[in-house]
Write an enzyme that holds these catalytic residues in place. Structure first.
Site, PDB file in Angstrom:
ATOM      1  N   ASP A 456      43.024  42.018  49.090  1.00 58.67           N
ATOM      2  CA  ASP A 456      41.977  41.210  49.709  1.00 58.67           C
ATOM      3  C   ASP A 456      42.225  39.745  49.381  1.00 58.67           C
ATOM      4  OD1 ASP A 456      40.571  43.301  50.789  1.00 58.67           O
ATOM      5  OD2 ASP A 456      39.285  43.568  49.046  1.00 58.67           O
ATOM      6  N   ASP A 758      36.592  46.197  47.747  1.00 60.61           N
ATOM      7  CA  ASP A 758      35.343  45.965  47.019  1.00 60.61           C
ATOM      8  C   ASP A 758      34.114  46.536  47.724  1.00 60.61           C
ATOM      9  OD1 ASP A 758      35.126  44.184  49.102  1.00 60.61           O
ATOM     10  OD2 ASP A 758      35.424  42.395  47.869  1.00 60.61           O
TER      11      ASP A 758
END
Length: 963
Positions: A456, A758
């Protein structure tokens, strides 16, 4: 050997192995010396299937209870039930109007009738002395009273096994039992023929060696168990947002008490049984309890929340009604006997190595015993004494048998699979200090083989400390990083625009602005939400005043697929208005109007659209994250069941959020590249923002490809095959895009893939990847549960450290295998060849036991626990098809074995002449010299390794102890 291992022991995967594959290698292993020790860190398939069956039964019971409750609702709603409940005296004296058992029964049975009898959720709030706004009192006396009446939120755990349990398990070694029997007979015959103490020397020597081996083994195993216990505690650390004494604060789920008001949002795990108090669009995944995959809508009509379930969508405040072992999750866990984690591929392979060597050793032991026994019989026949057998002959025959058994002890490298566990446990403990929590053992070794990392952007490559630095409102672009800049913007904007902007910022948010216990203002929420709220406050907005002026009708939390979030509010006059914010180009595309510099909503023309798109691109090229805020007037009569409009909005403005790249990320990416690991950025952000950050990090290089998710997902399988190796950046990606990329890298391109995530929607990609890496700070509980490793500081550099530790584990185990197999080969060949050629064994049973202890302890401690060094990241990765026992490694093993064998052989044949040994004790002295020489070789190798490791840690250099 590698092909045999792959065929019989290669079916076990790093994760998601089938029970069939796990059972197959166990059948190949067959009989082992000590199953209690060998299989201690492998899954107990019997217990696992038993637990699964019991869990299914419990799930079915709960599912039926829920369905019966739902079916009964239509008969209950019109009734006015009368309660016959009587409050116990002790509960009443403590100031409560209901006991723990009654509270538990309300939620457990989803009993609406009983809930209404207690006055509904509002009535229970009063009866457990709490309130939605203030929560429970933090007075120590009141908290203690609450614990005493309702219990604590902790589950019963199995007691830690004591040191003596490990001693008992070590004594279960079959070969040690046989040697103990040999020692007993040796003592009896020896004392009977030679008296005490001379006749007891050999027997007591074996007993002492056995006890030493047992206690050293037990100590090593006990220390490992303590490490795993500490790691299990770390895995269970979960915090939630709770209101106590009017203040919102973070608490461990184990500190929760009945009456606590808990804030839940997407991805959270419900920490206890409770009731819905208030919230929006709440969907709960109850599959862990009921087995039903369809999410359940929880609201005022169906307010029941069960511990262990997950928030799939929406948010709420929850009243805790039941904690600990009274909860549904606690009752479920109490009935289950877990089967443990799956064994790792390396553990399975080394079980295979131990099996192969063990079978060879057994053959050598039988032949050695036969040859030695034959030499004894031949000697007695030549002496003419074959009909006369003395105690010495019996002792000699017993010694031959002990030697044969001890060859099996030494030959079977029982410590190999356990050395993997030792190395993994050591690495897991050390990685905790490096901010990485390993949830599954296999992740340690798999990460060492990683060839690709899909990371990410936000919070992993960047700091996740966000600030709005630019804004385009009413067509004007302004710097707003400083408070003076924000005040300047405030003075230039029409009042109507400021009102609309404040309304959008403070209502359409997942964050909150509160006064903490120190009396200071605190902004709660994600970094993005906090940055937007900070802008609203710096513009002079009043969060509480704006929220009180309107009524929230519907909330749609941020959705990573739609890239937007929205709310509908009711204005003081009764009219309805929807606000949305999200990815700039997506929100702008849904707008048909914008607010001009006069504060009027006017139609968007092509020139204004071009200007706003250019602004978005300009912000993105400066590596700023862009969000667009918009609103729309909604028709009267809107209800929470209606959908929020997706078109026809009026653009309020665009903000640019600065999220700096983390220090050290560029260097870490360079380390990955030198290690043969490809780093790819997968983000939901604008492609220009992603490219700017990727270039700054060193991810996007010349010839690399940046692609958007919507474009990627339209490609055919053939196009993807050609495209994926070139992809370095994927922007505006959905969770499905990430999953598709990971799956193709793993299957089509046979890469070993690590993936960060996440959010709740990242769970499929984390599950699909070889190594799922969840973020410890920004990550949801759903993401963490799907992950193999939790990055506690959300830092990309920590991921590189995990890769380094993974490689260290792999190399360390290779070193230990080489060390132990060398000793195995030498011990086998020396005793076997000597028995065949001379009729005697140069190494006695006691001596072989000492050698076994040395290689199982000193070797393992020295080689299996070496910390990583920077040189490891200059090698190419092992990848998916790398051979654990390589040709070079076999050359080392055989080379060292042959060298040691010839040294010992030379001493045995020429030792008496070389050292001028004469007399009755010459054989004993020569035997001692040979043993000392052999042990000296192994001890020197062990201490050499230890000294190198110590030098590495103290002086900072590295030498390989492979040679």
């Amino acid at each position: 050997m590698e092909s045999y291992l792959n065929e019989n022991f290669g079916g076990v995967k790093p994760k998601h192995s089938s029970d069939e594959a796990l059972g197959r290698w166990r059948k190949v292993v067959g009989v082992v010396k000590n199953p209690k020790r060998r299989f201690r860190f492998t899954a107990n398939l019997g217990k696992r299937s038993e637990a699964a069956a019991m869990k299914r039964t419990n799930q079915e019971k709960l599912r039926v209870a829920v369905l019966v409750s739902k079916a009964a609702l239509q008969f209950i709603h019109g009734l006015a039930p009368q309660s016959e409940y009587t409050v116990p005296a002790a509960v009443k004296a403590a100031g409560y109007g209901i006991c723990a058992e009654e509270l538990s029964s309300v939620v457990e049975s989803h009993d609406i009738k009983k809930l209404k009898a207690h006055g509904g959720t509002e009535g229970l709030l009063s009866k457990v002395s709490t309130s939605e706004s203030d929560g429970v009192s933090t007075s120590k006396d009141k908290l203690a009273s609450r614990q005493e009446i309702f219990g604590i939120n902790k589950f019963a755990e199995t007691e830690a096994r004591s040191f003596w349990v490990f001693v008992w398990e070590a004594l279960h070694d079959m070969t040690l039992m046989i040697l103990a029997a040999c020692a007993f007979f040796s003592l009896v015959v020896g004392i009977a023929t030679e008296g005490w103490p001379k006749g007891a020397h050999d027997g007591l020597g074996i007993v002492a060696s056995i006890l030493l081996v047992v206690f050293v083994t037990a100590t090593s195993d006990y220390r490992q168990s303590l490490q795993f216990k500490d790691l299990d505690k770390e895995k269970k650390k979960i915090t939630v947002q709770v209101i106590r004494s009017g203040y919102r604060q973070k608490l461990s789920i184990y500190e929760l008490l009945v009456g606590d008001i808990v804030h839940l949002s997407i991805g959270d795990q419900v920490p206890a049984d409770g009731l819905f108090v208030s919230g929006f669009s709440l969907l709960i995944n109850e599959s862990s309890l009921t087995g039903e995959s369809e999410p359940v809508a929880v609201n005022a009509e169906n307010p029941f929340l069960l511990s262990g379930t997950k928030v799939q969508d929406g948010s709420c405040k929850m009243l805790v009604t039941t904690v600990g072992m009274r909860t549904q999750w606690g009752k479920l866990m109490a009935t289950l006997s877990e089967g443990g984690d799956d064994e790792t591929p390396l553990q399975v392979k080394l079980n295979g190595v131990a099996t192969i060597i063990g079978k060879i050793g057994l053959v050598f032991a039988v032949v050695t015993f036969a040859v030695l026994t034959e030499s004894l019989f031949r000697r007695k026949i030549m002496d003419g004494s074959y009909l006369s057998w003395s105690g010495d002959d019996a002792l000699e025959l017993l010694e031959f048998f002990a030697i044969a058994v001890t060859i099996v002890v030494v030959a079977v490298p029982e410590g190999l699979p356990l050395a993997v566990t030792l190395s993994l446990a050591f690495a897991m403990k050390k990685m905790m200090n490096d901010k990485a929590l390993v949830r599954h053992l296999a992740a340690c070794e798999t990460m060492g083989s990683a060839t690709s990392i899909c990371s990410d952007k936000t919070g992993t490559l960047t700091t996740n400390h966000m600030t709005v630095v630019k804004a385009c409102i009413c067509g004007k672009i302004k710097e707003v990083e400083k408070s003076s800049d924000a005040k300047s913007l405030f003075s230039e904007l029409p009042d109507s625009v400021m009102t609309m902007l404040s309304q959008s910022i403070f209502n359409n948010t997942g964050g909150d602005v509160v006064i903490n216990q120190d009396g200071k203002r605190e902004i709660l929420g994600t970094p993005t939400e906090a940055a937007i709220l900070e802008l609203g406050l710096s513009l002079g907005g009043d969060f509480q005043a704006v929220r009180k002026a309107t009524t929230l009708i519907k909330v749609e939390p941020f959705n990573s697929a739609k890239k937007r979030m929205g709310v509908v509010i009711q204005l003081p006059g009764g009219a309805f208005r929807a606000h949305c914010k999200g990815a700039s180009e997506i929100i702008l595309a849904s707008c048909s109007k914008y607010l001009n510099d006069q504060g009027n909503a006017v139609p968007l023309d092509s020139a204004t659209v071009a200007h706003l798109n250019a602004t978005i691109e300009s912000f993105a090229n400066e590596a700023l994250r862009t969000l667009c805020l918009a609103y729309i007037e909604v028709a009267d009569g809107f209800s929470a069941n209606d959908a929020i409009p997706e078109e026809g909005y009026t653009c309020i403005g665009i903000v640019g959020i600065k999220d700096p790249v983390r220090p050290g990320v560029k260097e870490s990416v360079a380390i990955c590249r030198s290690a043969g690991i490809t780093v790819r950025m997968v983000t939901g952000d604008n492609i220009n923002t992603a490219k700017a950050i990727a270039r700054e990090c060193g991810i996007l290089t010349e010839g690399g490809l940046a692609i958007e998710g919507p474009d990627f997902r339209t490609k055919s399988a053939e196009e993807m095959y050609k495209l994926i190796p070139k992809i370095q950046v994927m922007a505006r990606s959905s969770p499905l895009d990430k999953h598709t990329l990971v799956k193709n890298l793993r299957t089509t391109h046979e890469e070993v893939v690590a993936v960060t995530g996440d959010g709740t929607n990242d769970a499929p990609a984390l599950h699909e990847a070889d190594i799922g890496l969840a973020m410890g700070i920004a990550g949801t509980e759903v993401a963490k549960e799907s992950a193999d490793v939790i990055i506690l500081d959300d830092n990309f550099s920590t991921i590189v450290t995990v890769a380094k530790w993974g490689r260290s584990v792999y190399i360390n185990i290779q070193k230990f295998v080489q060390f132990q197999l060398t000793v195995n080969v030498v011990a086998l060949v020396v005793n076997f060849s000597s028995a065949c050629m001379t009729g005697s064994a140069p190494l006695t049973a006691v001596q072989l036991l000492w050698v076994n202890m040395i290689m199982d302890t000193l070797g393992a401690l020295a080689l299996a626990t070496e910390p990583p060094n920077d040189e490891l990241m200059k090698r190419t990765p092992v990848g998916r098809k790398g051979n654990f026992i390589s040709n070079i490694m076999w050359r080392n093993i055989m080379g060292q074995a042959i060298y040691q064998f010839f040294v010992i052989w030379y001493l045995q044949t020429e030792g008496k002449t070389l050292f001028e040994l004469k007399g009755d004790n010459s054989d004993l002295v020569l035997n001692t010299l040979i043993f000392n020489c052999f042990v000296f070789c192994q001890v020197i190798r062990s201490f050499y390794c230890i000294l190198l490791i110590s030098a590495k840690s103290l002086l900072g250099f590295h030498c390989s102890p492979l040679q």
